[in-house]
Design a protein around this motif. Structure first.
Motif, PDB file in Angstrom:
ATOM      1  N   GLU A  96      58.852  53.086 -66.501  1.00 29.33           N
ATOM      2  CA  GLU A  96      58.949  54.119 -65.452  1.00 29.33           C
ATOM      3  C   GLU A  96      60.367  54.637 -65.442  1.00 29.33           C
ATOM      4  O   GLU A  96      61.306  53.863 -65.666  1.00 29.33           O
ATOM      5  CB  GLU A  96      58.676  53.499 -64.074  1.00 29.33           C
ATOM      6  N   THR A 124      63.125  57.275 -63.235  1.00 31.35           N
ATOM      7  CA  THR A 124      63.453  58.227 -62.164  1.00 31.35           C
ATOM      8  C   THR A 124      64.589  59.109 -62.663  1.00 31.35           C
ATOM      9  O   THR A 124      65.640  58.615 -63.075  1.00 31.35           O
ATOM     10  CB  THR A 124      63.837  57.491 -60.878  1.00 31.35           C
ATOM     11  N   THR A 155      59.834  60.763 -60.488  1.00 28.19           N
ATOM     12  CA  THR A 155      59.584  59.478 -61.153  1.00 28.19           C
ATOM     13  C   THR A 155      58.361  59.639 -62.037  1.00 28.19           C
ATOM     14  O   THR A 155      57.313  60.128 -61.594  1.00 28.19           O
ATOM     15  CB  THR A 155      59.361  58.372 -60.109  1.00 28.19           C
TER      16      THR A 155
END
Ligand SMILES: Cc1cc2nc3c(=O)[nH]c(=O)nc-3n(C[C@H](O)[C@H](O)[C@H](O)COP(=O)(O)OP(=O)(O)OC[C@H]3O[C@@H](n4cnc5c(N)ncnc54)[C@H](O)[C@@H]3O)c2cc1C
Ligand code: SF4
Ligand code: SF4
Length: 1015
Positions: free
Chosen positions: A286, A288, A130
């Motif tokens: 963000e 992942t 991440t």
């Protein structure tokens, strides 16, 4: 956070910069409110607008300003306040896009690259990581490599491109044949929506409890899920019909990938739709990502064809051999490489008569026997012998060693830089450069493509990712002329027709941006185009996120001819220059060579650009400086801005003049030269400061200091005297001043008799007494004399010479530099004509003779003298002088030359860490010292280091001390990580910087060679 580093010097530097900047009037309220709301940086002044007006594309448009956020809250506040003021928003990473998607007229740019670049979590077993969006892909891969993992998509720009930008563009690279593209590896995202709210996108099984819980909320997120599902289901047939069946197609929105089958269930993941949406649907804060393992080994085979179309015919078969990359290069690439000093060595291996090559890479995860795989491919592709066998290669080059493979990849990756450095206004521009078609249609597509280009009176090189049907084809046009612009559009119209005929995609790699959005209705038809607009409205009801990319409003249609970087209205002044810019095509041409590729933002290797490495500011990239210069000479900034104090302080003075860009910039933008010229003109207008005079004439000060030593040295320590110097000359109080000696090199040389007479000598050398060696470190000069004489060289001092003029040149005092150049060339030319060589201890001085003198003076003597001047280690290496030395480490067998002598007791003289000089690196002359040091008996770890940050006077200047230290910190860390016991550096500035840090002055490499002598 994972992978944090020490930014303290850089932060001090930032805090110490207290520029008075004025926000552009239209945005003062927004800027004020943003400053109150965010913790990051907020810049809405004209300079910020110019710095963020371009990317790697042919486009340019000023944004409103830039916010450099530190956290998610900053991003939310920015989006909300921009909405309040009805200003669009443009998320941005490295700004290396090629289609104009990182250019946003009137937008608030959110630059993630500076602060939001952390790796947040790493799950090695689950193979997921991440990250924040600003992390650079190569940094991420470097981190993951410790566990044998990597993020699979590999854009050629990975050394500066960010993950956020890769997600924005759905990036991919040479290995898409094996791994596919970014959407396949983007599992979950945190996304700031147009209203400032945050959603978490991930796999959601349709009609599951999770799905019900989302849609029951009846909020914005629920609306998004329901709208996207309905659009996909309602348009299922059109999606099936219109989306090309390709490994890579990045035009339009990913409606064909957002809902998919998994283990018998239907899953929706909005991440897949956000990937490739170019910041038009939400701002990723963000991500992942899923990871793959790094193959332990690879091997290559390169097939040479005598016809481009034959190579294309071979592509579908190449895929049957399990290659992880299938890459094309054509003869245009080879021709340009042959003419390039940097790449000529890599093209030597290409067989004569090759019109095109196909390179197949195999990896150890798919093949356990490379030789078997390659011989199977060769059996298939190579002719049996008959000349006329169509579709067959006539030669194959196999590469199993890493270095051999790297050489082939270097040639392949040289294509774009080589093309972009073409002289003159017609340039190979990117606008249809990444269209893709199924590999089995490549041959007919390329044939028809050539016809389109011929019809438009132009040509192009053909190269890149043939295995996935994506060729980089950049027609050569002059976009400063209306006709060139219309030709660009006409070619695009014809090629987009051609691509559709061949079931392809208008963009297989670089995205829609300002170049391709106009054409999306043609590719997707009215139903899917309407669906795209509905998607946009659902995510961004006021169409405020990066407007005009991927989709456009009916009342504001996209037009690839708008917002061009050049265009018909573009004109630039060609200033009358003191330096000779003829070889650069003129001052303006050298400035305009910057195409925005962003390579100067890479920090992993090479020299360019030390100030960016320390500051992570766009303004302190070579690109930033070139953009500012272009704006100043083309009327985009007010007349005379070029000579304003602000331009000097903020833009030019922070360039340390390391010359790194001259070599490392793919098109050779030489900022050090441009800076010297503008500074010179500035001085002519505004006069010189006390400090300018002091440093440019440092030899006079040093002579005086030496004559008065040791009193002068004590005086510099006395607080009162020191304070005066600091105040008057603006010197950094933290720096120790050089300690002068009365026992100068000149005096020592004059008092001695040469040990090797002229008539018995192997070479005759004039030692150039540079200021620092002469007055501060004469022992280095003495060591050089000892080494040279030990090898039978006759050494004399170069008398009647002046300082090289390096200091004056760097400060833009070109009259002084030229006067010294003239003097030195005429003093040395007769000796050089008699066969003498000139040897400098200081690399910056040697390079001055070898390079800058050619810009300062004309006439044959300049080149003749330049060719006979060497830095001392260069001299030893070029003439193999070390082979004549009596060395401590071992005896040479009789007649033995060249090989490293035998080690004493199986050991060496010690281990050294070598930090080279950036000026020498710019001329590819930095390798000599390492070779010599190894041959005389040392283990040497050559650092891949950039500038030390001292850069002559720069590190002594009060206002630049912190930046100098921040740059130095990068070098100190490299030195600390090196296994070498002693660091050596040929540059006086580097030794000062390293010495100030460690408390011990590192030796010059020649001193280590002297230590290696017997006796
Ligand atoms: C010489 C050269 C070679 C290249 N080779 C390749 C290649 O091999 N393959 C390839 O795919 N591309 C290539 N590119 C294009 C480009 O470098 C890549 O697509 C790269 O991944 C873009 O990253 P960036 O950080 O520069 O993004 P930027 O250019 O800054 O942004 C790209 C897009 O993403 C959006 N974006 C950025 N950050 C965010 C965010 N946080 N949230 C939402 N949207 C965001 C931007 O708005 C923009 O639309 C090349 C470019 C150059 C100049
Ligand atoms: S200065 Fe050179 S490396 Fe930097 S963006 Fe411009 S062309 Fe690219
Ligand atoms: S000369 Fe050095 S500091 Fe200046 S722009 Fe070029 S690489 Fe950067």
């Amino acid at each position: 956070m994972i992978g944090e580093r020490d930014w303290s010097d850089f932060q001090t530097f930032q805090q110490s910069r207290d520029y008075e900047v004025t926000d552009v009037e239209a945005y003062t309220d927004l800027a004020r409110e943003l400053r109150a709301a965010v913790t990051g940086e907020v810049r809405f002044d004209e300079y910020a607008q110019v710095l963020y007006a371009t990317d790697g594309s042919i486009y340019r448009a000023r944004p409103a300003g830039v916010v450099i956020p530190r956290d998610i809250a900053d991003v939310q506040e920015t989006v909300k306040l921009a909405a309040k003021h009805d200003v669009p928003v443009l998320p941005r990473g490295a700004g290396s896009s090629l289609a104009g998607q990182a250019v946003g007229p009137g937008c608030v740019v959110i630059d993630f690259s500076k602060y939001m670049n952390d790796i947040l979590a790493f799950d090695t077993e689950g193979r997921r990581v991440t990250v924040q969006p600003g992390v650079v892909q190569d940094h991420l891969d470097g981190y993951l490599a410790t566990e044998g993992l990597k993020f699979a998509p590999d854009p050629a720009s990975a050394n500066r491109a960010t993950i956020g930008g890769g997600i924005g563009n759905n990036s991919t690279g040479a290995h898409s044949v094996r791994y596919g593209i970014t959407d396949a590896y983007t599992e979950e995202l945190q996304v700031v929506l147009a209203d400032g709210s945050v959603i978490h996108t991930r796999d959601v099984v349709l009609d599951s409890d999770e799905w019900d819980a989302i849609v029951e909320k009846d909020d914005r997120e629920a609306h998004l899920y329901e709208t996207v599902r309905a659009l996909v289901e309602d348009n299922a047939e059109e999606i099936e019909r219109r989306y090309p069946k390709l490994k890579r197609s990045v035009s339009g929105y990913n409606l064909h990938k957002v809902i998919f089958e998994r283990d018998g269930e239907r899953v929706i993941n909005l991440s897949k739709l956000l990937v490739g949406s170019e910041g038009t649907l939400g701002v990723v804060v963000e991500a992942t990502l899923s990871l793959v393992t790094v193959p332990e080994e690879t091997a290559l085979v390169l097939f040479a064809f005598d016809d481009l179309i034959d190579a294309m015919v071979a592509v579908p078969d190449a895929l049957d051999f399990g290659a992880s990359a299938v890459e094309l290069m054509d003869d245009e690439v080879f021709r340009m490489a042959r003419e390039s000093s940097e790449y000529a060595q890599y093209v030597e291996q290409i067989p004569d008569g090759a019109e095109a090559t196909l390179m197949l890479e195999f990896d150890s995860e798919l093949h356990d026997d490379f030789e078997k795989a390659i011989s199977a491919a060769s059996e298939h592709f190579l002719r049996d012998g008959g000349e006329s066998e169509r579709g067959k290669a006539f030669a194959a080059i196999e590469a199993y060693e890493d270095a051999d493979q790297a050489d082939i990849w270097k040639l392949r990756k040289a294509a774009i830089p080589l093309l972009m450095s073409l002289e003159g206004d017609p340039k190979p521009y990117p606008f249809i450069e990444d269209a893709s078609v199924p590999p089995e249609e490549l041959a007919t597509y390329v044939q028809a493509f050539e016809d389109v280009l011929a019809d438009h009176g132009t040509s192009a090189a053909y190269f890149a990712h043939a295995g996935s049907g994506t060729l980089h084809i950049r027609p050569i046009l002059n976009l400063k002329q209306g006709q060139g612009i219309e030709t660009m559009r006409s070619i695009t119209d014809a090629i987009t027709d051609l691509v559709l005929e061949h079931h392809g995609s208008f963009s297989g790699e670089h995205g829609d941006g300002l170049a391709r959005t106009e054409w999306n209705p043609k590719m997707y038809g009215p139903d899917l185009w309407a669906a795209f607009k509905e998607v946009k409205s659902a995510f961004d009801p006021d169409w405020r996120l990066n407007p005009g990319k991927v989709v456009f409003r009916d009342d504001d249609p996209a037009d690839m001819r708008k917002n061009l970087r050049y265009g018909e209205a573009y004109s630039s002044i060609e200033p009358t220059t003191t330096l000779d810019f003829e070889d650069d095509g003129g001052f303006a041409h050298l400035v305009e060579l910057c195409n925005g590729c962003g390579t100067c933002r890479q920090i992993g290797s090479g020299t360019m650009c030390p100030t960016y490495r320390a500051s992570r500011d766009e303004a302190e990239t070579t690109r930033g400086r070139a953009n500012m210069l272009r704006a100043a000479i083309s009327g985009d900034l007010p007349e005379d801005e070029l000579y304003s104090e602000r331009f000097q302080t903020e833009i030019l003075d922070l360039c340390v003049g390391c010359k790194g860009c001259k070599n490392d910039c793919p098109t050779g933008v030489d900022l050090a030269k441009l800076k010297a010229e503008v500074k010179h003109q500035y001085h002519e207008r505004e006069g010189l400061t006390v400090r300018d005079r002091l440093f440019a004439n440092i030899d006079t000060a040093a002579r005086l200091g030496s004559a008065l030593a040791p009193i002068s040295n004590w005086a510099s320590e006395v607080p009162g005297a020191r304070n005066v110097m600091e105040r008057v000359a603006g010197l950094a109080p933290e720096r120790e001043l050089p300690r002068f000696t009365r026992h100068t090199l000149t005096r020592w040389m004059n008092d001695r008799t040469a040990l090797v007479s002229e008539h018995e000598a192997t070479h005759r050398v004039l030692l150039f007494p540079d200021t620092y060696t002469n007055y501060v470190t004469p022992e280095i000069g003495k060591a050089a004399v000892r080494v040279l004489e030990a090898a039978g060289v006759h050494v004399r001092l170069a008398t009647d010479v002046k300082p090289s003029g390096r200091a004056a040149y760097s400060m833009g005092m070109l009259d002084v530099a030229r006067e010294r150049a003239e003097h030195n060339v005429s003093a040395l030319a007769p000796r050089v004509g008699d066969g003498w060589s000139v040897v400098c201890l200081e690399p910056a001085d040697a390079v001055m003779f070898q390079d800058e003198y050619g810009d300062l003076l004309s006439g044959p003597d300049v080149a003749t003298v330049g060719a006979s001047v060497y830095e001392v280690m260069e001299f030893l290496d070029v003439h193999r002088i070390d082979e004549l030395l009596p060395l401590r480490v071992g005896e040479r067998a009789e007649g033995e030359t060249g090989a490293q002598p035998a080690m004493v007791d199986g050991g060496t003289l010690g281990s050294l860490t070598y930090h080279g000089h950036c000026n020498q690196k710019a001329l590819n002359r930095d390798h000599h010292a390492v070779g010599v040091l190894r041959r005389v008996g040392y283990d040497v770890d050559p650092l891949d280091s950039g500038c030390c940050g001292m850069a002559g006077s720069f590190g002594y200047e009060e206002e630049h001390y912190d930046l100098s230290k921040a740059i130095g910190r990068i070098l100190f860390d490299q030195v600390d990580a090196s296994p070498g016991d002693t660091v050596v550096a040929p540059g006086a500035s580097c030794r000062t910087q390293l010495g100030d840090h460690s408390g011990q002055r590192p030796p010059h490499p020649i001193e280590k060679v002297a230590e290696a002598l017997v006796g």
